[in-house]
Design an enzyme around this catalytic site. Sequence first.
Site, mmCIF file in Angstrom:
data_model
loop_
_atom_site.group_PDB
_atom_site.id
_atom_site.type_symbol
_atom_site.label_atom_id
_atom_site.label_comp_id
_atom_site.label_asym_id
_atom_site.label_seq_id
_atom_site.Cartn_x
_atom_site.Cartn_y
_atom_site.Cartn_z
ATOM 1 N N ASP A 1 0.369 15.686 -3.674
ATOM 2 C CA ASP A 1 0.443 17.149 -1.931
ATOM 3 C C ASP A 1 1.359 17.792 -2.906
ATOM 4 O O ASP A 1 0.505 19.213 -2.470
ATOM 5 C CB ASP A 1 1.604 16.298 -0.894
ATOM 6 C CG ASP A 1 0.596 15.032 0.270
ATOM 7 O OD1 ASP A 1 -0.035 14.086 -0.675
ATOM 8 O OD2 ASP A 1 1.288 14.760 0.769
ATOM 9 N N SER B 1 4.423 19.872 4.547
ATOM 10 C CA SER B 1 6.291 18.989 3.352
ATOM 11 C C SER B 1 5.552 20.130 2.176
ATOM 12 O O SER B 1 6.817 20.499 1.377
ATOM 13 C CB SER B 1 6.436 18.289 3.554
ATOM 14 O OG SER B 1 7.044 17.666 2.593
ATOM 15 N N LEU C 1 -1.921 17.213 6.275
ATOM 16 C CA LEU C 1 -1.973 18.771 5.486
ATOM 17 C C LEU C 1 -1.525 19.179 4.563
ATOM 18 O O LEU C 1 -1.380 20.287 3.948
ATOM 19 C CB LEU C 1 -2.851 19.559 6.392
ATOM 20 C CG LEU C 1 -3.528 19.490 7.675
ATOM 21 C CD1 LEU C 1 -4.199 20.472 8.517
ATOM 22 C CD2 LEU C 1 -5.801 19.073 6.903
HETATM 23 C C1 MEV Z 1 -0.138 11.332 2.177
HETATM 24 O O1 MEV Z 1 -0.557 12.592 1.952
HETATM 25 C C2 MEV Z 1 -1.363 11.065 1.080
HETATM 26 C C3 MEV Z 1 -0.145 9.563 0.882
HETATM 27 O O2 MEV Z 1 -1.583 8.301 -0.085
HETATM 28 C C4 MEV Z 1 1.075 9.205 0.195
HETATM 29 C C5 MEV Z 1 1.475 9.880 -0.835
HETATM 30 O O3 MEV Z 1 0.157 10.096 -1.854
HETATM 31 O O4 MEV Z 1 2.155 9.902 -1.330
HETATM 32 C C6 MEV Z 1 -0.461 8.940 2.406
#
Ligand code: MEV
Length: 298
Positions: free
Chosen positions: A133, A91, A88
């Site tokens: 993110d 970080s 979610l």
């Molecule tokens: C992590 O929230 C999403 C992933 O695609 C990793 C990234 O995009 O850096 C798994």
Amino acid sequence: MAHACGKVILLGEHAVVHGVPAIAAGIERGATAQAERAASTELSIDSVTASPGDGSDLGRALSALLAELGVTGVRIRASSALPVGCGLGSSAALAVAVARAVQDLEGSPSPERTLAAATAWEQVFHGNPSGIDTAAAIHGGCIWYTRQGGPVPLSLGRPLTLGVAVAGPAASTKQMVESVAQLGQRRPEVFAKSLAGIESLVKNARLALEAGDLPGLGRLLDLNQMLLSGLMVSTEEIETACRLARAAGALGAKLTGAGGGGAVIALCDDDPEPVLAAWRQGGLACFSTRVGAKADAP
Ligand code: MEV
């Protein structure tokens, strides 16, 4: 007090690391931070404290973030309402809230400096992050994201009501991303087909979102979940949470984020309560969130 939102990835996680577009949405739950000048530098997140040079990942992330902003001598207090490591964006939300709080000491935060500082932090935890993110935490609303092009805000034809459940303990994003990359090296042709499949789902999902076609979007979420299972990032708990949600009337359900555990999202036709009740009965912690009709600012 600086704030940054958490995020859900609607479609395209993992594939986005390899250049495929993905769609993410900022969610109201997020992180807050406040900074003040101090003789020595320190960050407290709820009950955890770190400082540059203390040997912890958090200390290293703080150090990288502050170096990017060119700031020393600052005490920061932060707090997160997101479960840690569950997909979610806890970080990234913390990184963005901390970067904004530190810039608040000098004037208004600039989105470019926030992005650079939060990216430096994320690299400590995630190795090779796509940046989705951080982009979702900075922009909020619903975004189309590619590594090459960055975020583009999307306008939704209808708002989305999502159920979010935590289906099993968190897994390390870094390890999950590495395991998908290894799969790509072992079986390049199958991997390329999976990426192409996900890309076409993401492109169709954009059309469905813009047209407000929720049943169509739900089917695309289910298909994305199938392809994520093929990339070996789903778990029995995730599959069970998806099944429970669909049986309770969800239009579609899938893991969100890195998988291996962590969060599942279910697209609900307005009232999320039946899905949340089914999850609670199955012993899962859950909540609901809305993603707005307009491409809104954070
Ligand atoms: C992590 O929230 C999403 C992933 O695609 C990793 C990234 O995009 O850096 C798994």
